[in-house]
Write a protein that holds these residues in place. Structure first.
Motif, PDB file in Angstrom:
ATOM      1  N   CYS A 145      48.495  30.035  38.511  1.00  0.00           N
ATOM      2  CA  CYS A 145      48.022  30.828  37.366  1.00  0.00           C
ATOM      3  C   CYS A 145      49.036  30.783  36.221  1.00  0.00           C
ATOM      4  N   ARG A 146      50.326  30.887  36.552  1.00  0.00           N
ATOM      5  CA  ARG A 146      51.365  30.881  35.519  1.00  0.00           C
ATOM      6  C   ARG A 146      51.430  29.538  34.792  1.00  0.00           C
ATOM      7  N   ARG A 147      51.017  28.487  35.473  1.00  0.00           N
ATOM      8  CA  ARG A 147      51.027  27.168  34.846  1.00  0.00           C
ATOM      9  C   ARG A 147      49.818  26.943  33.954  1.00  0.00           C
ATOM     10  N   ARG A 148      48.988  27.968  33.847  1.00  0.00           N
ATOM     11  CA  ARG A 148      47.824  27.938  32.958  1.00  0.00           C
ATOM     12  C   ARG A 148      46.905  26.754  33.257  1.00  0.00           C
ATOM     13  N   LEU A 149      46.678  26.516  34.547  1.00  0.00           N
ATOM     14  CA  LEU A 149      45.687  25.510  34.915  1.00  0.00           C
ATOM     15  C   LEU A 149      44.312  25.987  34.451  1.00  0.00           C
ATOM     16  N   ASP A 150      43.384  25.054  34.337  1.00  0.00           N
ATOM     17  CA  ASP A 150      42.046  25.435  33.869  1.00  0.00           C
ATOM     18  C   ASP A 150      41.349  26.363  34.850  1.00  0.00           C
ATOM     19  N   GLY A 151      41.704  26.299  36.116  1.00  0.00           N
ATOM     20  CA  GLY A 151      41.113  27.163  37.134  1.00  0.00           C
ATOM     21  C   GLY A 151      41.751  26.882  38.474  1.00  0.00           C
ATOM     22  N   VAL A 152      41.501  27.762  39.440  1.00  0.00           N
ATOM     23  CA  VAL A 152      42.114  27.636  40.761  1.00  0.00           C
ATOM     24  C   VAL A 152      41.047  27.869  41.834  1.00  0.00           C
ATOM     25  N   ILE A 153      41.017  26.987  42.820  1.00  0.00           N
ATOM     26  CA  ILE A 153      40.165  27.141  44.006  1.00  0.00           C
ATOM     27  C   ILE A 153      41.061  27.605  45.144  1.00  0.00           C
ATOM     28  N   VAL A 154      40.662  28.672  45.829  1.00  0.00           N
ATOM     29  CA  VAL A 154      41.507  29.264  46.862  1.00  0.00           C
ATOM     30  C   VAL A 154      40.748  29.328  48.186  1.00  0.00           C
ATOM     31  N   ASP A 155      41.418  28.911  49.231  1.00  0.00           N
ATOM     32  CA  ASP A 155      40.943  29.064  50.615  1.00  0.00           C
ATOM     33  C   ASP A 155      41.624  30.334  51.131  1.00  0.00           C
ATOM     34  N   PRO A 156      41.008  31.514  50.946  1.00  0.00           N
ATOM     35  CA  PRO A 156      41.741  32.789  51.066  1.00  0.00           C
ATOM     36  C   PRO A 156      42.159  33.133  52.490  1.00  0.00           C
ATOM     37  N   ILE A 157      43.321  33.768  52.587  1.00  0.00           N
ATOM     38  CA  ILE A 157      43.846  34.251  53.861  1.00  0.00           C
ATOM     39  C   ILE A 157      44.088  35.758  53.821  1.00  0.00           C
ATOM     40  N   GLY A 158      44.658  36.246  52.734  1.00  0.00           N
ATOM     41  CA  GLY A 158      45.079  37.644  52.643  1.00  0.00           C
ATOM     42  C   GLY A 158      43.960  38.650  52.798  1.00  0.00           C
ATOM     43  N   ASP A 159      44.323  39.878  53.201  1.00  0.00           N
ATOM     44  CA  ASP A 159      43.354  40.962  53.363  1.00  0.00           C
ATOM     45  C   ASP A 159      42.886  41.492  52.019  1.00  0.00           C
ATOM     46  N   SER A 160      43.707  41.353  50.980  1.00  0.00           N
ATOM     47  CA  SER A 160      43.339  41.833  49.651  1.00  0.00           C
ATOM     48  C   SER A 160      43.861  40.869  48.598  1.00  0.00           C
ATOM     49  N   HIS A 161      43.030  40.621  47.601  1.00  0.00           N
ATOM     50  CA  HIS A 161      43.419  39.759  46.496  1.00  0.00           C
ATOM     51  C   HIS A 161      43.373  40.514  45.172  1.00  0.00           C
ATOM     52  N   SER A 162      43.570  41.820  45.247  1.00  0.00           N
ATOM     53  CA  SER A 162      43.554  42.637  44.031  1.00  0.00           C
ATOM     54  C   SER A 162      44.685  42.260  43.080  1.00  0.00           C
ATOM     55  N   TYR A 163      45.733  41.588  43.602  1.00  0.00           N
ATOM     56  CA  TYR A 163      46.826  41.155  42.724  1.00  0.00           C
ATOM     57  C   TYR A 163      46.342  40.153  41.686  1.00  0.00           C
ATOM     58  N   LEU A 164      45.152  39.557  41.899  1.00  0.00           N
ATOM     59  CA  LEU A 164      44.614  38.585  40.957  1.00  0.00           C
ATOM     60  C   LEU A 164      43.802  39.224  39.834  1.00  0.00           C
ATOM     61  N   LYS A 165      43.584  40.533  39.897  1.00  0.00           N
ATOM     62  CA  LYS A 165      42.759  41.177  38.882  1.00  0.00           C
ATOM     63  C   LYS A 165      43.294  40.959  37.467  1.00  0.00           C
ATOM     64  N   PRO A 166      44.614  41.111  37.215  1.00  0.00           N
ATOM     65  CA  PRO A 166      45.104  40.833  35.853  1.00  0.00           C
ATOM     66  C   PRO A 166      44.816  39.403  35.396  1.00  0.00           C
ATOM     67  N   GLU A 167      44.907  38.435  36.324  1.00  0.00           N
ATOM     68  CA  GLU A 167      44.632  37.049  35.966  1.00  0.00           C
ATOM     69  C   GLU A 167      43.152  36.862  35.637  1.00  0.00           C
ATOM     70  N   LEU A 168      42.286  37.492  36.423  1.00  0.00           N
ATOM     71  CA  LEU A 168      40.850  37.400  36.158  1.00  0.00           C
ATOM     72  C   LEU A 168      40.498  38.075  34.841  1.00  0.00           C
ATOM     73  N   ASP A 169      41.106  39.220  34.585  1.00  0.00           N
ATOM     74  CA  ASP A 169      40.869  39.922  33.320  1.00  0.00           C
ATOM     75  C   ASP A 169      41.339  39.088  32.127  1.00  0.00           C
ATOM     76  N   ALA A 170      42.372  38.280  32.359  1.00  0.00           N
ATOM     77  CA  ALA A 170      42.887  37.421  31.287  1.00  0.00           C
ATOM     78  C   ALA A 170      42.056  36.158  31.119  1.00  0.00           C
ATOM     79  N   GLY A 171      41.080  35.960  32.004  1.00  0.00           N
ATOM     80  CA  GLY A 171      40.168  34.829  31.857  1.00  0.00           C
ATOM     81  C   GLY A 171      40.448  33.635  32.734  1.00  0.00           C
ATOM     82  N   THR A 172      41.350  33.763  33.719  1.00  0.00           N
ATOM     83  CA  THR A 172      41.612  32.635  34.625  1.00  0.00           C
ATOM     84  C   THR A 172      40.442  32.454  35.585  1.00  0.00           C
ATOM     85  N   PRO A 173      39.748  31.317  35.581  1.00  0.00           N
ATOM     86  CA  PRO A 173      38.644  31.091  36.511  1.00  0.00           C
ATOM     87  C   PRO A 173      39.182  30.842  37.924  1.00  0.00           C
ATOM     88  N   ILE A 174      38.640  31.567  38.906  1.00  0.00           N
ATOM     89  CA  ILE A 174      39.060  31.435  40.300  1.00  0.00           C
ATOM     90  C   ILE A 174      37.813  31.377  41.181  1.00  0.00           C
TER      91      ILE A 174
END
Length: 344
Positions: free
Chosen positions: A128-157
């Protein structure tokens, strides 16, 4: 005569040659800098004569456009990221992501999370910090709420293989419940009643969903759940103990469903020659499955569609950030090879 734009003294010269710039190309071609920029950016309105002169100068100078500058101007990088559980081994979904991305003119950067929540967060946030056009994730974690600021900023995931918890993102996954039901019914039709399940840890979404589907199958057929369902870490000692309990208890199982490719591999290692006498249906195809004797019957995921759909969802989100969140379920299929057809 073509102008020299710098001197490359080679590894021993201690001096790095200067890369030719668009200014050099414009000077060489005898055109305005703006004309070079338009040709480099494939503007079709440039006159044929001017375009030919610019291309000749580019070839003569071995000019390579500064991709970073182009990205800044366009606001996109042409690069997407993929954070997957493992890339140090065969990963058909990642292969499909790369193939689809390449066909769309995108470059893929991939990294392993190694089934570690902390590592996953580090990898995804780095992308996300590298400002890629978007990120595809094979999720493991129980919560991904840490990504909310990135999603609000418009990062496609986009989530692949399992959903993300705590955030709303596009996702694509296999029909896990249908696949388990398919495997269970296949063994029942061969006369099996005591069917055991060994799968991944239920902290992982796919492990949890497949174990729950198997329990539902047992209940629907009037069979007890006790002693037949063994989810957990993919650890050889744990799997060996589960097999011993399931196959050598008072009411031993005569057939087995394995929950994913890694589990299947460990089960086959633990069983050794006994695998030739036990009916097995595996969820996920595994390398060399057709070389086993009997060959391994599997519920196969459509990995090409999983990976391809993930890229298409990401591209659609990049093109229209306000579109409704889409969750795609990809059907699975049974590949009959012999191991699942052994009678009770």
């Amino acid at each position: 005569m073509m102008a020299r734009t710098g001197q490359d003294n080679g590894p021993s010269g201690g001096k790095r040659g200067k890369r030719p710039t668009m200014v050099d190309v414009a000077r060489e071609a005898g055109v305005a800098l703006r004309t070079v920029s338009r040709v480099v950016n494939q503007d079709p309105t440039v006159g044929a004569d001017y375009a030919a002169r610019v291309r000749a100068a580019i070839a003569a100078l071995d000019f390579q456009p500064d991709e970073r500058a182009r990205q800044l101007r366009r606001g996109v990088s042409g690069t997407i990221g993929a954070a997957v559980r493992r890339i140090a081994e065969a990963n058909p979904v990642l292969a499909a992501i790369e193939t689809t991305a390449r066909a769309a003119g995108l470059t893929l950067l991939a990294s392993s999370t190694d089934d570690d929540e902390t590592r996953e967060r580090e990898v995804v946030m780095s992308m996300c910090r590298r400002r890629l056009d978007g990120v595809i994730v094979d999720p493991i974690g129980d919560s991904h709420s840490y990504l909310k600021p990135e999603l609000d900023a418009g990062t496609p995931i986009v989530a692949v293989d399992r959903p993300m918890a705590g955030v709303m993102v596009d996702s694509v996954m296999s029909d896990n419940a249908a696949g388990i039901g398919m495997a269970f019914r296949h063994l029942v039709q061969r006369g099996h009643r005591r069917i055991a399940y060994i799968g991944d840890h239920e902290r992982v979404f796919t492990g949890r969903e497949r174990a729950a589907a198997f329990r539902a199958c047992l209940v629907a057929h009037g069979e007890p759940v006790e002693g037949l369902v063994y989810p957990g870490n993919i650890d050889r000692a744990r799997i060996a103990k589960a097999l011993e309990t399931a196959l050598h208890g008072p009411s031993p199982a005569t057939a087995l469903v394995t929950g994913n490719a890694d589990t299947t591999t460990e089960v086959l290692r633990c069983l050794g020659e006994r695998a030739t006498r036990l009916a097995i249906v595996a969820f996920d195809d595994v390398p060399l499955a057709d070389l086993l004797r009997p060959a391994l019957t599997v519920v196969a995921q459509n990995t090409a569609e999983l990976g391809g759909t993930a890229v298409e969802l990401l591209r659609a989100r990049i093109a229209d950030p306000s579109r409704p969140v889409q969750n795609v379920t990809v059907p699975v299929s049974m590949i009959v090879r012999g191991s699942g057809e052994l009678p009770a």
